[in-house]
Design an enzyme around this catalytic site. Structure first.
Site, PDB file in Angstrom:
ATOM      1  N   ASN A 109       0.787  -1.125   0.025  1.00 29.57           N
ATOM      2  CA  ASN A 109       0.006  -0.111   0.033  1.00 29.57           C
ATOM      3  C   ASN A 109       0.819   1.414  -0.082  1.00 29.57           C
ATOM      4  O   ASN A 109       1.972   1.156   0.558  1.00 29.57           O
ATOM      5  CB  ASN A 109      -1.036   0.061   1.198  1.00 29.57           C
ATOM      6  CG  ASN A 109      -0.466  -0.059   2.488  1.00 29.57           C
ATOM      7  OD1 ASN A 109       0.578  -0.747   2.716  1.00 29.57           O
ATOM      8  ND2 ASN A 109      -0.926   0.710   3.525  1.00 29.57           N
ATOM      9  N   CYS A 142      -4.048   0.641  -2.380  1.00 23.53           N
ATOM     10  CA  CYS A 142      -3.942  -0.397  -1.556  1.00 23.53           C
ATOM     11  C   CYS A 142      -2.812  -1.300  -2.075  1.00 23.53           C
ATOM     12  O   CYS A 142      -2.481  -1.186  -3.582  1.00 23.53           O
ATOM     13  CB  CYS A 142      -5.350  -1.164  -1.696  1.00 23.53           C
ATOM     14  SG  CYS A 142      -6.701  -0.273  -1.018  1.00 23.53           S
ATOM     15  N   GLU A 201      -3.241  -4.434  -3.355  1.00 25.62           N
ATOM     16  CA  GLU A 201      -3.599  -5.271  -4.069  1.00 25.62           C
ATOM     17  C   GLU A 201      -3.766  -4.525  -5.628  1.00 25.62           C
ATOM     18  O   GLU A 201      -3.263  -5.108  -6.775  1.00 25.62           O
ATOM     19  CB  GLU A 201      -5.051  -5.884  -3.873  1.00 25.62           C
ATOM     20  CG  GLU A 201      -5.083  -6.747  -2.650  1.00 25.62           C
ATOM     21  CD  GLU A 201      -5.562  -5.705  -1.488  1.00 25.62           C
ATOM     22  OE1 GLU A 201      -6.235  -6.490  -0.597  1.00 25.62           O
ATOM     23  OE2 GLU A 201      -5.123  -4.615  -1.279  1.00 25.62           O
ATOM     24  N   GLU A 222       0.270   5.290   0.648  1.00 21.49           N
ATOM     25  CA  GLU A 222      -0.630   6.276   1.097  1.00 21.49           C
ATOM     26  C   GLU A 222      -0.196   7.642   0.724  1.00 21.49           C
ATOM     27  O   GLU A 222       0.635   7.942   0.239  1.00 21.49           O
ATOM     28  CB  GLU A 222      -0.687   6.538   2.738  1.00 21.49           C
ATOM     29  CG  GLU A 222      -1.429   5.044   3.305  1.00 21.49           C
ATOM     30  CD  GLU A 222      -1.403   5.032   4.932  1.00 21.49           C
ATOM     31  OE1 GLU A 222      -2.144   4.155   5.262  1.00 21.49           O
ATOM     32  OE2 GLU A 222      -0.929   5.952   5.611  1.00 21.49           O
ATOM     33  N   CYS A 242     -10.398  -4.950   0.039  1.00 21.95           N
ATOM     34  CA  CYS A 242     -11.590  -3.948  -0.084  1.00 21.95           C
ATOM     35  C   CYS A 242     -12.351  -4.124  -1.358  1.00 21.95           C
ATOM     36  O   CYS A 242     -12.016  -4.692  -2.102  1.00 21.95           O
ATOM     37  CB  CYS A 242     -11.046  -2.550   0.129  1.00 21.95           C
ATOM     38  SG  CYS A 242     -10.232  -1.711  -1.247  1.00 21.95           S
ATOM     39  N   CYS A 293     -10.585  -3.062  -4.318  1.00 22.00           N
ATOM     40  CA  CYS A 293      -9.485  -3.986  -4.908  1.00 22.00           C
ATOM     41  C   CYS A 293      -9.997  -5.366  -5.571  1.00 22.00           C
ATOM     42  O   CYS A 293      -9.474  -6.017  -6.481  1.00 22.00           O
ATOM     43  CB  CYS A 293      -8.669  -4.359  -3.564  1.00 22.00           C
ATOM     44  SG  CYS A 293      -7.427  -3.121  -3.323  1.00 22.00           S
TER      45      CYS A 293
END
Length: 150
Positions: free
Chosen positions: A48, A59, A61, A50, A103, A106
């Site tokens: 990930n 993310c 993925e 940010e 999520c 993803c």
């Protein structure tokens, strides 16, 4: 779906854990790594990333899928491992008690690559001491993807 051996599962989760050490997560301090296994045995991973403008964060993925697509991958996705938690001393995530799952965003991004190859990849959601095994179709039933566009 062909079930993976426990050795392959363990290796894929280890690759996701290692990927989590590359996370850039100064805001959440929650490091996530993802590892994608392809039908030729290649593993592509991501972590990930940010951003101070939170909506621009990526993310793990999504980062791994972007790397795979940039490497020319168009299908062949067999399995995905996701590992996450607060950063440990080595920079890698220390898994929480419960397994983490991709999520919704993803799941959709994973579905795009899976549909390109007509696969339903195994999803390995890693937690502390155990892995929940499911499939992408179970996480994203009635998915919208390339085949939906006619």
């Amino acid at each position: 779906m062909t079930a993976l051996s426990s050795e392959v599962r363990d290796d894929l989760v280890a690759a996701a854990r290692l990927a989590s050490s590359a996370a850039y997560a100064p805001y959440s301090r929650f490091h996530v790594g993802a590892a994608l296994l392809f039908d030729d045995g290649e593993v592509i991973s991501g972590a990930n990333v940010e951003n101070a403008s939170y909506g621009l964060s990526l993310c793990a993925e999504t980062a791994a899928i972007a790397a795979a697509l940039n490497a020319g991958r168009r299908g062949g996705l067999v399995a995905v491992a996701v590992f996450g938690g607060p950063a440990g001393a080595d920079g890698a995530a220390v898994a929480g008690t419960d397994p983490i799952t991709p999520c919704g965003r993803c799941r959709q991004v994973l579905n795009e690559l899976a549909q390109l190859g007509g696969t339903d990849p195994e999803i390995l959601c890693a937690g502390e001491g155990h892995v929940m095994v499911t499939t992408l179709a179970a996480l994203l039933p009635h998915a919208f993807g390339p085949a939906s566009l006619g």
